[in-house]
Design a protein around this motif. Structure first.
Motif: not given
Length: 252
Positions: A63, A65, A96, A102, A209, A213
């Motif tokens: 995970r 970002n 995903f 994503q 995400h 994911d």
């Protein structure tokens, strides 16, 4: 015998001109995020979680970002010295399916500027709870696969051609698209002004995400094909002249 020897030399030189050289490669063996040339893959500088290595020599990203730090390529690649430069990414598997939009991205950088970005995107489809994956380059996107989950390996990448001023998003290899995704992949080559670009680094990115994911990177490789040095071209030229001379002598 002499003629055969000269032909062999010229052939070998021509093969050298056409071959690609690896700039750097990450295989993630033994829990390492360091490349063959000692570059550390600083994956996400703003991620809430640290990517961790599973037991299969893969980089497991569960995970996150954010944007990773610039990673040096150990040199500058431009129209002055490079025919093309390619990034190749092999994912062992991914999931995903937990949210929309994503993206796992890879950016070729010139100093502090992003030259172009390759993204594996996930978008929602009209059917509830299904997703489509796309590969996105600078301006061209193509639908690649109609599933957000796969346990099969996938290799995809991006090639910048300095001679033609083009970029190509590809699946399988730059020339074959040799995977089951190819039949669902559309136009993937576009123009890109590379005249004044000096690519010296890259950085990875993650977007949108959600919990659950994930993707496992099996290999990340960057390679290039150089413009031949004048001395090498001269050797090929001289070899060609010798071949012609030897043939003429043999014909007498």
């Amino acid at each position: 015998m002499k003629t055969k020897l000269v032909i062999t030399v010229v052939y070998a030189c021509c093969c050298c001109l056409a071959s690609a050289a690896i700039i750097d490669v990450w295989n993630f063996t033994g829990g390492s995020t360091t490349s063959s040339n000692g570059a550390s893959l600083s994956f996400l500088t703003t991620s809430p979680e640290t990517p961790d290595i599973d037991g299969n020599n893969q980089l497991n990203v569960t995970r996150g970002n954010g944007t990773g730090a610039n990673i040096s390529l150990g040199g500058s690649y431009s129209t002055n010295n490079t025919k093309n430069i390619t990034v190749s990414i092999t994912l062992a598997d991914f999931d995903f399916s937990k949210s929309n939009n994503q993206a796992f991205g890879f950016e070729f950088r010139s100093g502090a500027t992003t030259v172009t970005k390759l993204k594996l995107d996930t978008i929602a489809t009209p059917t509830p709870n299904t997703r489509l994956h796309t590969l996105t380059g600078s301006t061209v996107a193509g639908i690649a696969i109609n599933s957000a989950v796969t346990t099969a390996p996938l290799t995809y990448g991006l090639t910048l051609n300095f001679e033609a001023n083009t970029y190509t998003c590809w699946i399988g290899t730059p020339t074959s698209d040799g995977s089951t995704w190819a039949s669902r992949y559309g136009v993937h080559t576009g123009t890109l002004n590379l005249e004044t670009v000096n690519i010296d680094s890259f950085r990875p990115t993650l977007e949108n995400h959600a919990t659950g994911d994930r993707f496992n990177i099996d290999q990340l490789q960057i390679s290039y094909e150089a413009i031949p040095e004048p001395a090498t071209l001269g050797l090929v030229f001289i070899g060609g002249i010798l071949v012609i001379t030897m043939r003429r002598r043999a014909a007498r």
